[in-house]
Each structure stands twice: as C-alpha cells, then as structure tokens.
Motif scaffolding. Structure first.
Motif: not given
Length: 70
Positions: A14-20, A25-29, A31-35, A62-65
């Motif tokens: 997932a991180a590779l696909a998003m470039g982060v 990825i764990r932070k986005w999850a 925070r409810g941004k991804i499932t 890799a800035g975190g969004g």
C-alpha cells in the motif's frame, strides 16, 4: 448484478502504491482516511480504495498527507 471482489494488499505494498511510508499508511487508517482489513497482526488495504485516493490527489511523498487534508 456484478459482485466486486476486494483486492487487498499489505501495508508495505500500500505504501509503495501511494508513494508514502508504511507509517503514513497506518496513520491514514487510524484517522479513518482509508479502511484497514485483515487480522490484528496482518493489516491489509483495499487496492481500489488506495488508487481512488491517489486519483483524488493524495500526496505521493512521505510527508504524511497534510497538504491534501489526509
């Protein structure tokens, strides 16, 4: 009616696909941004959901969004 089968990938992919980073990825999850799917020790994420997020302009660094409100 077509039933869509969920295609999930690991945190690493997932991180590779998003470039982060994986941490992002764990932070986005969290925070409810991804499932998050999978078991407690094996997190997985829906590839189509990630790609849709990327299409909407999620940052690819890799800035975190923060720039896109993620």
């Amino acid at each position: 009616m077509t039933i869509r089968r969920r295609r999930t990938v690991s945190t690493e992919l997932a991180a590779l696909a998003m470039g982060v980073s994986e941490a992002t990825i764990r932070k986005w999850a969290s925070r409810g941004k991804i499932t998050r799917y999978g078991r407690k020790q094996r997190a997985e994420y829906d590839l189509d959901e990630l790609l849709a997020l990327r299409q909407r302009g999620a940052p690819l660094s890799a800035g975190g969004g923060q720039a896109a409100g993620l």
